[in-house]
Design a protein around this motif. Sequence first.
Motif, PDB file in Angstrom:
ATOM      1  N   LEU A   1      13.032  -7.489   0.188  1.00 36.22           N
ATOM      2  CA  LEU A   1      12.196  -8.609  -0.235  1.00 36.22           C
ATOM      3  C   LEU A   1      12.478  -9.840   0.619  1.00 36.22           C
ATOM      4  N   TRP A   2      13.755 -10.071   0.934  1.00 31.62           N
ATOM      5  CA  TRP A   2      14.128 -11.210   1.769  1.00 31.62           C
ATOM      6  C   TRP A   2      13.552 -11.062   3.174  1.00 31.62           C
ATOM      7  N   LEU A   3      13.650  -9.873   3.760  1.00 33.34           N
ATOM      8  CA  LEU A   3      13.103  -9.647   5.097  1.00 33.34           C
ATOM      9  C   LEU A   3      11.589  -9.850   5.108  1.00 33.34           C
ATOM     10  N   GLY A   4      10.902  -9.237   4.133  1.00 31.03           N
ATOM     11  CA  GLY A   4       9.449  -9.356   4.069  1.00 31.03           C
ATOM     12  C   GLY A   4       9.012 -10.784   3.834  1.00 31.03           C
ATOM     13  N   GLY A   5       9.705 -11.483   2.910  1.00 32.65           N
ATOM     14  CA  GLY A   5       9.372 -12.870   2.637  1.00 32.65           C
ATOM     15  C   GLY A   5       9.596 -13.764   3.838  1.00 32.65           C
ATOM     16  N   LYS A   6      10.655 -13.495   4.596  1.00 32.94           N
ATOM     17  CA  LYS A   6      10.942 -14.292   5.789  1.00 32.94           C
ATOM     18  C   LYS A   6       9.859 -14.105   6.838  1.00 32.94           C
ATOM     19  N   MET A   7       9.378 -12.857   7.007  1.00 31.09           N
ATOM     20  CA  MET A   7       8.308 -12.596   7.972  1.00 31.09           C
ATOM     21  C   MET A   7       7.030 -13.321   7.568  1.00 31.09           C
ATOM     22  N   LEU A   8       6.674 -13.249   6.275  1.00 29.65           N
ATOM     23  CA  LEU A   8       5.454 -13.891   5.796  1.00 29.65           C
ATOM     24  C   LEU A   8       5.571 -15.412   5.905  1.00 29.65           C
ATOM     25  N   TYR A   9       6.745 -15.946   5.594  1.00 25.84           N
ATOM     26  CA  TYR A   9       6.953 -17.399   5.678  1.00 25.84           C
ATOM     27  C   TYR A   9       6.795 -17.896   7.106  1.00 25.84           C
TER      28      TYR A   9
ATOM     29  N   GLY B   1      -0.015  -8.594  12.751  1.00 24.44           N
ATOM     30  CA  GLY B   1       0.981  -7.527  12.729  1.00 24.44           C
ATOM     31  C   GLY B   1       2.213  -7.920  11.944  1.00 24.44           C
ATOM     32  N   ASN B   2       2.712  -9.154  12.154  1.00 23.42           N
ATOM     33  CA  ASN B   2       3.895  -9.620  11.422  1.00 23.42           C
ATOM     34  C   ASN B   2       3.632  -9.704   9.923  1.00 23.42           C
ATOM     35  N   SER B   3       2.424 -10.177   9.564  1.00 24.01           N
ATOM     36  CA  SER B   3       2.114 -10.295   8.136  1.00 24.01           C
ATOM     37  C   SER B   3       1.995  -8.926   7.483  1.00 24.01           C
ATOM     38  N   LEU B   4       1.414  -7.953   8.197  1.00 21.90           N
ATOM     39  CA  LEU B   4       1.303  -6.608   7.640  1.00 21.90           C
ATOM     40  C   LEU B   4       2.672  -5.972   7.443  1.00 21.90           C
ATOM     41  N   ILE B   5       3.549  -6.117   8.429  1.00 22.18           N
ATOM     42  CA  ILE B   5       4.895  -5.555   8.307  1.00 22.18           C
ATOM     43  C   ILE B   5       5.661  -6.269   7.195  1.00 22.18           C
ATOM     44  N   GLY B   6       5.468  -7.583   7.078  1.00 21.99           N
ATOM     45  CA  GLY B   6       6.104  -8.318   5.988  1.00 21.99           C
ATOM     46  C   GLY B   6       5.660  -7.808   4.632  1.00 21.99           C
ATOM     47  N   LEU B   7       4.357  -7.573   4.481  1.00 19.28           N
ATOM     48  CA  LEU B   7       3.836  -7.032   3.229  1.00 19.28           C
ATOM     49  C   LEU B   7       4.360  -5.625   2.965  1.00 19.28           C
ATOM     50  N   ILE B   8       4.518  -4.845   4.023  1.00 21.24           N
ATOM     51  CA  ILE B   8       5.071  -3.497   3.869  1.00 21.24           C
ATOM     52  C   ILE B   8       6.497  -3.567   3.336  1.00 21.24           C
ATOM     53  N   PHE B   9       7.298  -4.489   3.867  1.00 22.12           N
ATOM     54  CA  PHE B   9       8.672  -4.646   3.389  1.00 22.12           C
ATOM     55  C   PHE B   9       8.698  -5.076   1.921  1.00 22.12           C
ATOM     56  N   VAL B  10       7.815  -5.992   1.542  1.00 18.61           N
ATOM     57  CA  VAL B  10       7.733  -6.414   0.146  1.00 18.61           C
ATOM     58  C   VAL B  10       7.338  -5.222  -0.739  1.00 18.61           C
ATOM     59  N   GLY B  11       6.407  -4.407  -0.238  1.00 18.53           N
ATOM     60  CA  GLY B  11       6.009  -3.209  -0.982  1.00 18.53           C
ATOM     61  C   GLY B  11       7.157  -2.222  -1.147  1.00 18.53           C
ATOM     62  N   PHE B  12       7.938  -2.031  -0.085  1.00 15.19           N
ATOM     63  CA  PHE B  12       9.113  -1.165  -0.181  1.00 15.19           C
ATOM     64  C   PHE B  12      10.099  -1.720  -1.214  1.00 15.19           C
ATOM     65  N   ALA B  13      10.261  -3.039  -1.241  1.00 15.10           N
ATOM     66  CA  ALA B  13      11.188  -3.649  -2.199  1.00 15.10           C
ATOM     67  C   ALA B  13      10.734  -3.382  -3.625  1.00 15.10           C
ATOM     68  N   ALA B  14       9.415  -3.535  -3.873  1.00 12.62           N
ATOM     69  CA  ALA B  14       8.888  -3.297  -5.222  1.00 12.62           C
ATOM     70  C   ALA B  14       9.052  -1.842  -5.624  1.00 12.62           C
ATOM     71  N   ARG B  15       8.790  -0.924  -4.700  1.00 18.46           N
ATOM     72  CA  ARG B  15       8.922   0.490  -5.020  1.00 18.46           C
ATOM     73  C   ARG B  15      10.381   0.874  -5.256  1.00 18.46           C
ATOM     74  N   LEU B  16      11.274   0.290  -4.463  1.00 19.15           N
ATOM     75  CA  LEU B  16      12.702   0.590  -4.602  1.00 19.15           C
ATOM     76  C   LEU B  16      13.239   0.053  -5.922  1.00 19.15           C
ATOM     77  N   ALA B  17      12.778  -1.129  -6.323  1.00 20.03           N
ATOM     78  CA  ALA B  17      13.250  -1.737  -7.572  1.00 20.03           C
ATOM     79  C   ALA B  17      12.789  -0.950  -8.794  1.00 20.03           C
ATOM     80  N   THR B  18      11.651  -0.251  -8.676  1.00 16.52           N
ATOM     81  CA  THR B  18      11.114   0.518  -9.801  1.00 16.52           C
ATOM     82  C   THR B  18      11.407   1.999  -9.709  1.00 16.52           C
ATOM     83  N   LEU B  19      12.218   2.386  -8.721  1.00 19.43           N
ATOM     84  CA  LEU B  19      12.563   3.797  -8.521  1.00 19.43           C
ATOM     85  C   LEU B  19      13.380   4.293  -9.706  1.00 19.43           C
ATOM     86  N   GLN B  20      13.049   5.467 -10.186  1.00 17.90           N
ATOM     87  CA  GLN B  20      13.780   6.069 -11.297  1.00 17.90           C
ATOM     88  C   GLN B  20      15.043   6.737 -10.779  1.00 17.90           C
ATOM     89  N   SER B  21      16.205   6.414 -11.348  1.00 17.53           N
ATOM     90  CA  SER B  21      17.474   6.966 -10.928  1.00 17.53           C
ATOM     91  C   SER B  21      17.698   8.339 -11.534  1.00 17.53           C
TER      92      SER B  21
END
Length: 212
Positions: free
Chosen positions: A88-96, A192-212
């Motif tokens: 989330l930090w990486l994606g947010g930094k790219m978008l910012y 390109g930077n904004s798309l990759i940033g959004l992808i990182f944010v998406g990975f963060a959301a999916r990882l946070a909701t991953l079932q252990s």
Amino acid sequence: MFAEFGVISYWTYFIGAIFIILVPGPNTFFVLKTSIAGGLRNGYTAAAGVFIGDAVLMFLAYAGVATLIKTTPVLFNIVRYLGAIYLLWLGGKMLYSTFVQPAQPQNDDNAPKGDILKRSLVLSLTNPKAILFYVSFFVQFIDIHYARPGVSFFILASTLEIISFCYFSFLIVTGSYVTQWVKTKKRLTRLGNSLIGLIFVGFAARLATLQS
């Protein structure tokens, strides 16, 4: 092949490893983004962080720490949320940097190599998918009756690193050529930077909701 070293169905493992590596993940996008922004040298620096992180995780899997994380929900969740926060930090930094500071373009050609290496290393080490992969996938191809399973594990781990190196090399070389084209197209670079940033944010959301 390698049956005398306790490796079962090596070529099945080889093909499976290729398909797993080809599935895009945070490491893939970070290496690609870095190579596009900073060229070959920065791309391989980012890839080196991934290789080191993967080597550490593979050693932990062999040592049994990864198994503990898999079987202990609290430890798994700690790794999972750390990874989600970092993505989330990486994606947010790219978008910012893309939308809030468009007048201050990043010059990743002069980015500290240590900073790139640290980012990719942390990204690799906080990837629960890799931990689960090394625990659940590797053991299927190791003969439990072989006297030295460490040798078998080393062969499988080395194979994975070689495949990963070839794949990342393709991404890095391709990205460095793309660099020369996109440097004169600021809108395309921002997109390109904004798309990759959004992808990182998406990975963060999916990882946070991953079932252990």
